[in-house]
Design a protein around this motif. Structure first.
Motif, PDB file in Angstrom:
ATOM      1  N   GLN A 119       0.815  -1.224   0.000  1.00  0.00           N
ATOM      2  CA  GLN A 119       0.000   0.000   0.000  1.00  0.00           C
ATOM      3  C   GLN A 119       0.843   1.267   0.000  1.00  0.00           C
ATOM      4  O   GLN A 119       0.288   2.368  -0.015  1.00  0.00           O
ATOM      5  CB  GLN A 119      -0.891   0.018   1.249  1.00  0.00           C
ATOM      6  CG  GLN A 119      -1.618  -1.279   1.545  1.00  0.00           C
ATOM      7  CD  GLN A 119      -2.927  -1.384   0.795  1.00  0.00           C
ATOM      8  OE1 GLN A 119      -3.496  -0.367   0.411  1.00  0.00           O
ATOM      9  NE2 GLN A 119      -3.399  -2.600   0.574  1.00  0.00           N
ATOM     10  N   ASN A 120       2.152   1.115   0.136  1.00  0.00           N
ATOM     11  CA  ASN A 120       3.048   2.264   0.288  1.00  0.00           C
ATOM     12  C   ASN A 120       2.680   3.130   1.491  1.00  0.00           C
ATOM     13  O   ASN A 120       2.909   4.342   1.509  1.00  0.00           O
ATOM     14  CB  ASN A 120       3.081   3.119  -0.983  1.00  0.00           C
ATOM     15  CG  ASN A 120       4.256   4.094  -0.975  1.00  0.00           C
ATOM     16  OD1 ASN A 120       5.334   3.771  -0.491  1.00  0.00           O
ATOM     17  ND2 ASN A 120       4.031   5.293  -1.479  1.00  0.00           N
ATOM     18  N   ARG A 121       2.084   2.528   2.479  1.00  0.00           N
ATOM     19  CA  ARG A 121       1.850   3.215   3.762  1.00  0.00           C
ATOM     20  C   ARG A 121       1.731   2.144   4.833  1.00  0.00           C
ATOM     21  O   ARG A 121       1.326   1.019   4.547  1.00  0.00           O
ATOM     22  CB  ARG A 121       0.600   4.103   3.710  1.00  0.00           C
ATOM     23  CG  ARG A 121      -0.673   3.343   3.462  1.00  0.00           C
ATOM     24  CD  ARG A 121      -1.874   4.288   3.302  1.00  0.00           C
ATOM     25  NE  ARG A 121      -2.924   3.579   2.565  1.00  0.00           N
ATOM     26  CZ  ARG A 121      -3.776   2.730   3.146  1.00  0.00           C
ATOM     27  NH1 ARG A 121      -3.714   2.499   4.428  1.00  0.00           N
ATOM     28  NH2 ARG A 121      -4.691   2.115   2.418  1.00  0.00           N
ATOM     29  N   PRO A 122       2.095   2.493   6.065  1.00  0.00           N
ATOM     30  CA  PRO A 122       2.067   1.462   7.109  1.00  0.00           C
ATOM     31  C   PRO A 122       0.650   1.053   7.483  1.00  0.00           C
ATOM     32  O   PRO A 122      -0.298   1.831   7.340  1.00  0.00           O
ATOM     33  CB  PRO A 122       2.779   2.135   8.286  1.00  0.00           C
ATOM     34  CG  PRO A 122       2.712   3.593   8.019  1.00  0.00           C
ATOM     35  CD  PRO A 122       2.632   3.771   6.546  1.00  0.00           C
ATOM     36  N   HIS A 123       0.506  -0.163   7.931  1.00  0.00           N
ATOM     37  CA  HIS A 123      -0.734  -0.609   8.543  1.00  0.00           C
ATOM     38  C   HIS A 123      -0.855   0.086   9.895  1.00  0.00           C
ATOM     39  O   HIS A 123       0.144   0.508  10.473  1.00  0.00           O
ATOM     40  CB  HIS A 123      -0.672  -2.133   8.718  1.00  0.00           C
ATOM     41  CG  HIS A 123      -1.954  -2.745   9.174  1.00  0.00           C
ATOM     42  ND1 HIS A 123      -2.264  -2.895  10.500  1.00  0.00           N
ATOM     43  CD2 HIS A 123      -3.005  -3.247   8.479  1.00  0.00           C
ATOM     44  CE1 HIS A 123      -3.452  -3.474  10.611  1.00  0.00           C
ATOM     45  NE2 HIS A 123      -3.922  -3.692   9.401  1.00  0.00           N
ATOM     46  N   GLU A 124      -2.065   0.228  10.421  1.00  0.00           N
ATOM     47  CA  GLU A 124      -2.192   0.937  11.709  1.00  0.00           C
ATOM     48  C   GLU A 124      -1.419   0.234  12.827  1.00  0.00           C
ATOM     49  O   GLU A 124      -1.006   0.865  13.797  1.00  0.00           O
ATOM     50  CB  GLU A 124      -3.660   1.136  12.089  1.00  0.00           C
ATOM     51  CG  GLU A 124      -4.431  -0.150  12.269  1.00  0.00           C
ATOM     52  CD  GLU A 124      -5.898   0.094  12.662  1.00  0.00           C
ATOM     53  OE1 GLU A 124      -6.438  -0.735  13.390  1.00  0.00           O
ATOM     54  OE2 GLU A 124      -6.474   1.124  12.223  1.00  0.00           O
ATOM     55  N   LEU A 125      -1.170  -1.076  12.675  1.00  0.00           N
ATOM     56  CA  LEU A 125      -0.414  -1.791  13.703  1.00  0.00           C
ATOM     57  C   LEU A 125       1.057  -1.382  13.721  1.00  0.00           C
ATOM     58  O   LEU A 125       1.693  -1.393  14.768  1.00  0.00           O
ATOM     59  CB  LEU A 125      -0.509  -3.304  13.485  1.00  0.00           C
ATOM     60  CG  LEU A 125      -1.794  -4.001  13.914  1.00  0.00           C
ATOM     61  CD1 LEU A 125      -1.741  -5.466  13.520  1.00  0.00           C
ATOM     62  CD2 LEU A 125      -2.027  -3.869  15.408  1.00  0.00           C
ATOM     63  N   ASN A 126       1.622  -1.080  12.557  1.00  0.00           N
ATOM     64  CA  ASN A 126       3.041  -0.718  12.544  1.00  0.00           C
ATOM     65  C   ASN A 126       3.289   0.777  12.324  1.00  0.00           C
ATOM     66  O   ASN A 126       4.433   1.217  12.335  1.00  0.00           O
ATOM     67  CB  ASN A 126       3.837  -1.558  11.539  1.00  0.00           C
ATOM     68  CG  ASN A 126       3.492  -1.278  10.095  1.00  0.00           C
ATOM     69  OD1 ASN A 126       2.326  -1.281   9.740  1.00  0.00           O
ATOM     70  ND2 ASN A 126       4.496  -1.043   9.254  1.00  0.00           N
ATOM     71  N   ALA A 127       2.216   1.564  12.185  1.00  0.00           N
ATOM     72  CA  ALA A 127       2.403   3.012  12.019  1.00  0.00           C
ATOM     73  C   ALA A 127       3.202   3.635  13.175  1.00  0.00           C
ATOM     74  O   ALA A 127       4.051   4.502  12.946  1.00  0.00           O
ATOM     75  CB  ALA A 127       1.046   3.704  11.863  1.00  0.00           C
ATOM     76  N   PRO A 128       2.969   3.206  14.443  1.00  0.00           N
ATOM     77  CA  PRO A 128       3.766   3.814  15.526  1.00  0.00           C
ATOM     78  C   PRO A 128       5.252   3.458  15.458  1.00  0.00           C
ATOM     79  O   PRO A 128       6.065   4.082  16.130  1.00  0.00           O
ATOM     80  CB  PRO A 128       3.152   3.231  16.806  1.00  0.00           C
ATOM     81  CG  PRO A 128       1.846   2.650  16.407  1.00  0.00           C
ATOM     82  CD  PRO A 128       1.970   2.266  14.973  1.00  0.00           C
ATOM     83  N   PHE A 129       5.609   2.443  14.653  1.00  0.00           N
ATOM     84  CA  PHE A 129       6.985   1.953  14.633  1.00  0.00           C
ATOM     85  C   PHE A 129       7.785   2.547  13.481  1.00  0.00           C
ATOM     86  O   PHE A 129       8.637   1.892  12.888  1.00  0.00           O
ATOM     87  CB  PHE A 129       6.989   0.422  14.571  1.00  0.00           C
ATOM     88  CG  PHE A 129       6.387  -0.212  15.788  1.00  0.00           C
ATOM     89  CD1 PHE A 129       7.178  -0.483  16.894  1.00  0.00           C
ATOM     90  CD2 PHE A 129       5.038  -0.509  15.851  1.00  0.00           C
ATOM     91  CE1 PHE A 129       6.629  -1.047  18.039  1.00  0.00           C
ATOM     92  CE2 PHE A 129       4.479  -1.066  16.993  1.00  0.00           C
ATOM     93  CZ  PHE A 129       5.281  -1.339  18.089  1.00  0.00           C
ATOM     94  N   SER A 130       7.495   3.793  13.149  1.00  0.00           N
ATOM     95  CA  SER A 130       8.169   4.439  12.017  1.00  0.00           C
ATOM     96  C   SER A 130       9.561   4.911  12.425  1.00  0.00           C
ATOM     97  O   SER A 130       9.874   5.038  13.607  1.00  0.00           O
ATOM     98  CB  SER A 130       7.347   5.648  11.567  1.00  0.00           C
ATOM     99  OG  SER A 130       7.403   6.626  12.583  1.00  0.00           O
ATOM    100  N   LEU A 131      10.363   5.190  11.412  1.00  0.00           N
ATOM    101  CA  LEU A 131      11.684   5.757  11.658  1.00  0.00           C
ATOM    102  C   LEU A 131      11.569   7.178  12.228  1.00  0.00           C
ATOM    103  O   LEU A 131      12.425   7.638  12.976  1.00  0.00           O
ATOM    104  CB  LEU A 131      12.468   5.761  10.339  1.00  0.00           C
ATOM    105  CG  LEU A 131      13.939   6.153  10.344  1.00  0.00           C
ATOM    106  CD1 LEU A 131      14.740   5.282  11.297  1.00  0.00           C
ATOM    107  CD2 LEU A 131      14.514   6.047   8.933  1.00  0.00           C
TER     108      LEU A 131
END
Lengths: 106, 416
Positions: B385-397
């Motif tokens: 999707q070229n965007r994080p899933h809500e589960l991994n969105a907090p784990f961004s760089l």
């Protein structure tokens, strides 16, 4: 004299670190202090969040030659710099804090 | 793909098991793929599997510099649990736990996932307060957890030393009954077979030497087998993440450390659950074939050597003997090390990077194995999707710039 950098215990090993003041001692006397020469930025009011992040968190973490800090915790309790290969763990040189390692920038 | 079942087993028994087909192909790399995954460990293979299964992206290559599962996937102590403290981490690891629970059926491959329970011991009053807090946090997030006292721990694990006169007396524990262990090699092989069956090319002995970019977007990777074009590249290389990041001109908040583990000679069943201790710092379980699988903490220094210092082994075994004095006569069979990618907050980094088309999944540190299916699942979503899933969105760089760290250091039931 061949440089010793490991106390050989068969497959297992432990570093033999040459403290610039006390001479070669077992690794268990020392504590690791991470990458050397991370300089705290002085103009802190002007720093962006990314610049802060770079200073606080980003690391070179190289595969190969690494300039790092150690402290002789159970000895003279002084900090010094070690040039070590992160793959072979071979220690190429140790430097006192005020000594410049080759290729080191200001 | 041959579907494994009791019937295929019986049929192959007739030919003395000499005619089983290879579980995956080994094709030469094509010149171009939609997605290239760098790193053929459990996480990379799971990513390819879920890209094909959940997102229909099958023109995918997994590039592995050695053989699949030869890195940390084959070097860990196989513990699976989801009893983390903070919501973000708990939900991510619990997603993984839910996938584990159906994984053997989903893959048609027995990963020997055994939910034998995970005990996290408390040795001080503060430990017990932390355990209660964590169990309550887990239960609010729908993750199972119980608090046991020392008598209950002793009843569950009779061989453990709960004497109040020991140096670090065991006061109690948290118990996650759904936690357990799995067969680590089978996880790599099962995901590889599943991905291959859906069209993914698994290319072993193919090392990535450079990441080629045009403007600020990736166009492919240079490898020891030549240039491979791809507009989307997912990097899942654990201990070597900083090396790959440097190829793309990025810096990561990661340091690579050796993490050692060891196994004993096989003995009769004595330990039917997983026991971990934060305070004396060691963890132990007994594999199905009888050997005790033991691990502890990382070596303090940066190291890529897949081996560590003997003093760590000494400390690990001292911790194990504090809990199990009876194990003092057991001989150790093998000892090894893996390179773990430790992040400042002991949480992974999964997401986009400043380079377009380049995605990183790293920083799992000492606890990546348990997350294998979930990590692949969210990373596949991120790439597709070229965007994080809500589960991994907090784990961004970006969390290292924004300051929104997820501090699982010490909070996550075991010190890292």
């Amino acid at each position: 004299m061949p440089r010793r950098w490991l106390i050989d215990a068969g497959e297992h090993s432990i570093l033999l670190i040459e403290c610039p003041w006390c001479g070669p001692r077992c690794q268990t006397e020392f504590s690791y202090g991470g990458e050397a020469h991370i300089v705290r930025p002085l103009d802190t009011d002007a720093l962006s969040d990314d610049q802060w992040a770079d200073y606080l968190f980003m690391r070179k973490n190289p595969r190969g030659h690494h300039l790092e800090q150690w402290i002789h915790t159970y000895g003279c309790r002084r900090w010094f710099k070690v040039e070590r290969d992160t793959v072979t763990y071979r220690i190429a040189a140790v430097h006192k804090v005020n000594e410049r390692a080759p290729g080191e920038y200001e | 793909m041959t579907r494994y079942s009791i019937f295929t087993l019986a049929r192959n028994a007739l030919s003395y098991h000499e005619k089983w087909a290879a579980a995956w192909r080994s094709p030469p790399p094509k010149s171009e793929y939609d997605v290239v995954i760098v790193g053929g460990g459990g996480h990379g293979l799971a990513t390819a599997y879920y890209l094909a299964k959940e997102h229909g992206i099958t023109n995918v290559a997994v590039l592995e510099k050695s053989w699949i599962g030869s890195g940390n996937t084959g070097r860990n102590t196989t513990i699976v649990r989801s009893n983390y403290l903070w919501d973000e981490a708990t939900l991510l690891y619990e997603k993984s736990m839910k996938l584990w629970e159906g994984l053997s059926q989903d893959l048609n491959y027995n990963v020997m996932f055994s939910q034998r329970g995970v005990l996290n011991l408390g040795h001080t009053l503060q430990d017990m307060r932390d355990i209660r807090r964590r169990v309550n946090a887990n239960r609010l997030n729908g993750v199972d957890g119980e608090v046991l006292n020392a008598t209950q721990v002793k009843a569950m694990v009779p061989i453990i030393n709960t004497s109040p006169r020991s140096r670090y007396p065991i006061l109690g524990a948290s118990l996650q009954r759904r936690g357990g262990i799995a067969r680590h090699d089978a996880v790599a092989w099962g995901f590889a077979r599943g991905a291959d069956a859906r069209g993914v090319d698994i290319i072993q002995n193919c090392e990535v030497t450079a990441i080629r970019r045009e403007a600020n977007a990736v166009i492919g990777v240079e490898t020891t087998m030549g240039f491979i074009k791809a507009k989307r590249i997912g990097v899942v290389t654990a201990g070597n993440s900083s090396v790959l990041a440097a190829m793309a001109g990025l810096r990561l908040p990661i340091e690579s450390h050796p993490l050692q583990a060891l196994v004993s000679e096989p003995i009769k069943p004595v330990l039917h659950t997983v026991v971990m201790s934060n305070a004396v710092h060691g963890y132990i379980s007994q594999a199905d074939k009888g050997d005790l699988v033991i691990g502890a903490g990382i070596d303090s220094y940066v190291g890529y050597g897949q081996r560590g210092s003997f003093s760590i082994i000494e400390g690990t075994l001292a911790a194990i003997l504090e809990m199990f004095p009876a194990f003092s006569r057991i001989r150790m069979n093998r000892q090894w090390g893996g390179i773990v990618d430790v992040s400042p907050d002991a949480c992974p980094i999964i997401g986009l990077t400043p380079v377009q088309g380049l995605y990183f999944n790293c920083g799992w540190g000492t606890g990546g194995f348990k997350a294998t299916p979930g990590s692949g699942w969210v990373f596949a979503h991120t790439i597709a999707q070229n965007r994080p899933h809500e589960l991994n969105a907090p784990f961004s760089l970006e969390r290292f710039s924004s300051g929104r760290l997820i501090d699982e250091h010490g909070a996550a039931a075991v010190a890292h």
